[in-house]
Design an enzyme around this catalytic site. Structure first.
Site, PDB file in Angstrom:
ATOM      1  N   LYS A  68       0.814  -1.214   0.000  1.00  0.00           N
ATOM      2  CA  LYS A  68       0.000   0.000   0.000  1.00  0.00           C
ATOM      3  C   LYS A  68       0.851   1.269   0.000  1.00  0.00           C
ATOM      4  O   LYS A  68       0.326   2.349  -0.275  1.00  0.00           O
ATOM      5  CB  LYS A  68      -0.967  -0.003   1.180  1.00  0.00           C
ATOM      6  CG  LYS A  68      -0.375   0.175   2.554  1.00  0.00           C
ATOM      7  CD  LYS A  68      -1.449   0.053   3.623  1.00  0.00           C
ATOM      8  CE  LYS A  68      -0.913   0.249   5.032  1.00  0.00           C
ATOM      9  NZ  LYS A  68      -0.480   1.615   5.300  1.00  0.00           N
ATOM     10  N   ASP A  69       2.157   1.141   0.289  1.00  0.00           N
ATOM     11  CA  ASP A  69       3.043   2.306   0.269  1.00  0.00           C
ATOM     12  C   ASP A  69       3.612   2.591  -1.115  1.00  0.00           C
ATOM     13  O   ASP A  69       4.287   3.608  -1.304  1.00  0.00           O
ATOM     14  CB  ASP A  69       4.207   2.112   1.249  1.00  0.00           C
ATOM     15  CG  ASP A  69       3.757   2.162   2.700  1.00  0.00           C
ATOM     16  OD1 ASP A  69       2.706   2.777   2.969  1.00  0.00           O
ATOM     17  OD2 ASP A  69       4.456   1.592   3.556  1.00  0.00           O
ATOM     18  N   ARG A  99      -7.953   8.507   2.790  1.00  0.00           N
ATOM     19  CA  ARG A  99      -8.898   7.427   2.486  1.00  0.00           C
ATOM     20  C   ARG A  99      -9.706   7.071   3.731  1.00  0.00           C
ATOM     21  O   ARG A  99     -10.940   6.940   3.675  1.00  0.00           O
ATOM     22  CB  ARG A  99      -8.129   6.186   2.000  1.00  0.00           C
ATOM     23  CG  ARG A  99      -8.989   4.937   1.867  1.00  0.00           C
ATOM     24  CD  ARG A  99      -8.136   3.712   1.617  1.00  0.00           C
ATOM     25  NE  ARG A  99      -7.261   3.411   2.733  1.00  0.00           N
ATOM     26  CZ  ARG A  99      -7.611   2.708   3.806  1.00  0.00           C
ATOM     27  NH1 ARG A  99      -8.832   2.228   3.917  1.00  0.00           N
ATOM     28  NH2 ARG A  99      -6.741   2.470   4.778  1.00  0.00           N
ATOM     29  N   ARG A 100      -9.025   6.897   4.852  1.00  0.00           N
ATOM     30  CA  ARG A 100      -9.727   6.576   6.093  1.00  0.00           C
ATOM     31  C   ARG A 100     -10.587   7.754   6.548  1.00  0.00           C
ATOM     32  O   ARG A 100     -11.724   7.584   6.962  1.00  0.00           O
ATOM     33  CB  ARG A 100      -8.715   6.194   7.173  1.00  0.00           C
ATOM     34  CG  ARG A 100      -8.073   4.834   6.918  1.00  0.00           C
ATOM     35  CD  ARG A 100      -6.922   4.563   7.856  1.00  0.00           C
ATOM     36  NE  ARG A 100      -6.410   3.209   7.684  1.00  0.00           N
ATOM     37  CZ  ARG A 100      -5.183   2.826   8.052  1.00  0.00           C
ATOM     38  NH1 ARG A 100      -4.352   3.707   8.582  1.00  0.00           N
ATOM     39  NH2 ARG A 100      -4.790   1.583   7.864  1.00  0.00           N
ATOM     40  N   ARG A 132       0.669  10.480  12.701  1.00  0.00           N
ATOM     41  CA  ARG A 132       1.603   9.628  11.965  1.00  0.00           C
ATOM     42  C   ARG A 132       2.534   8.961  12.958  1.00  0.00           C
ATOM     43  O   ARG A 132       2.419   9.141  14.154  1.00  0.00           O
ATOM     44  CB  ARG A 132       2.376  10.463  10.935  1.00  0.00           C
ATOM     45  CG  ARG A 132       1.474  10.996   9.840  1.00  0.00           C
ATOM     46  CD  ARG A 132       2.214  11.277   8.542  1.00  0.00           C
ATOM     47  NE  ARG A 132       3.090  10.197   8.177  1.00  0.00           N
ATOM     48  CZ  ARG A 132       4.387  10.382   7.852  1.00  0.00           C
ATOM     49  NH1 ARG A 132       4.901  11.601   7.864  1.00  0.00           N
ATOM     50  NH2 ARG A 132       5.127   9.358   7.529  1.00  0.00           N
ATOM     51  N   ARG A 157       1.825   5.393  17.713  1.00  0.00           N
ATOM     52  CA  ARG A 157       0.393   5.681  17.673  1.00  0.00           C
ATOM     53  C   ARG A 157      -0.338   5.073  18.867  1.00  0.00           C
ATOM     54  O   ARG A 157      -1.233   5.703  19.438  1.00  0.00           O
ATOM     55  CB  ARG A 157      -0.202   5.186  16.349  1.00  0.00           C
ATOM     56  CG  ARG A 157       0.397   5.868  15.139  1.00  0.00           C
ATOM     57  CD  ARG A 157      -0.343   5.528  13.874  1.00  0.00           C
ATOM     58  NE  ARG A 157       0.468   5.846  12.698  1.00  0.00           N
ATOM     59  CZ  ARG A 157      -0.027   5.983  11.475  1.00  0.00           C
ATOM     60  NH1 ARG A 157      -1.318   5.853  11.256  1.00  0.00           N
ATOM     61  NH2 ARG A 157       0.763   6.255  10.452  1.00  0.00           N
ATOM     62  N   CYS A 165      -1.559  10.263  -3.108  1.00  0.00           N
ATOM     63  CA  CYS A 165      -1.866  10.370  -1.687  1.00  0.00           C
ATOM     64  C   CYS A 165      -2.764  11.563  -1.374  1.00  0.00           C
ATOM     65  O   CYS A 165      -3.232  11.700  -0.246  1.00  0.00           O
ATOM     66  CB  CYS A 165      -0.582  10.463  -0.889  1.00  0.00           C
ATOM     67  SG  CYS A 165       0.322  11.997  -1.159  1.00  0.00           S
TER      68      CYS A 165
END
Length: 249
Positions: A54-55, A104-105, A122, A128, A215
């Site tokens: 996904k990166d 997206r989230r 981040r 996190r 992005c």
């Protein structure tokens, strides 16, 4: 991939790892997680760059190729909370705050729950989780696969159904990037690649390329294969979640 001990692991810290106080969309995008590894590939300091799929940007730079994709883990996004156990995203407490840096989230959360406050967050998983436990936010949202791979399954409060909350393109899958035309390395990687995952990820990435996604655009995509049939769900929206478009096929 060949004789025991024949593989050397080289740890490379990327710009995306180092800069954690700004959203990716503000500092250059997904390429910040791949640039230093691709430089090492080009200079032949490494032969394979291992990424979270996904990166990867939708288009790889000239001279590089996707060597293989490993069998996919859990593709879902996961809610992590200090307390409470909602059965759905809609059951979160009114006005709570969620930490994420992914547009997206953010867009999918706000589409379902416009009352929720999105806090830019981040950092790696441990960072996190620490911010959550220190009370900076009420909830964080992470890739379930990342939590599972480091043995933190117990921190998952709720794994979100991909049919309702569409994952990132390539989420849950690890891939290997190589120099284009490096047949020796490609031959070795052929032994560890997973055919169905590769087909699904390539379909997702083809959709991302078609939409010219980056992005700065909330795009999600998830493909599955059952009985030889590939099904792809695509989602694109505005960052505030007020408008969104979804297609299944």
């Amino acid at each position: 991939l060949s004789a025991p001990g024949a593989i050397e692991t080289v740890v490379i810290r990327t710009t995306g790892d180092r800069i954690q106080d700004r959203p990716l969309s503000a500092i250059g995008g997904k390429g910040l997680f791949t640039k230093e590894l691709e430089e090492a590939l080009a200079e032949r300091r490494i032969d394979v760059a291992v990424h979270s799929t996904k990166d990867l940007p939708g288009v790889l730079p000239p001279g590089f190729a996707l060597g293989c994709v490993l069998e996919r883990g859990d593709p879902r996004d996961a809610l992590v909370m200090r307390a409470g156990s909602p059965r759905r995203l809609a059951d979160l407490p009114p006005g709570c705050s969620i930490g994420t840096s992914a547009l997206r989230r953010q867009s999918q959360i706000l589409a379902l729950r416009p009352d929720i406050a999105i806090r830019m967050m981040r950092g790696n998983i441990d960072t996190r989780l620490r911010k959550l436990d220190d009370g900076e936010v009420d909830v964080i949202i992470l890739a379930a696969a990342g939590l599972r791979r480091i043995g933190l399954d117990s921190r998952i409060t709720l794994a979100l159904d991909p049919a309702e909350f569409v994952p990132a393109v390539g989420q849950g899958a690890v891939c290997c990037e190589v120099r284009e035309g490096d047949e020796r390395v490609l031959g070795l990687l052929a032994r560890v690649g997973h055919g169905e995952t590769s087909d699904a990820v390539r379909a997702e990435r083809a959709m991302l390329l078609r939409l010219e996604g980056n992005c700065r655009t909330p795009i999600a995509g998830h493909a599955t294969i059952e009985a030889g049939r590939l099904t792809l769900t695509g989602f694109v929206a505005t960052p505030d979640g007020r408008e969104g478009w979804r297609a299944d096929g």
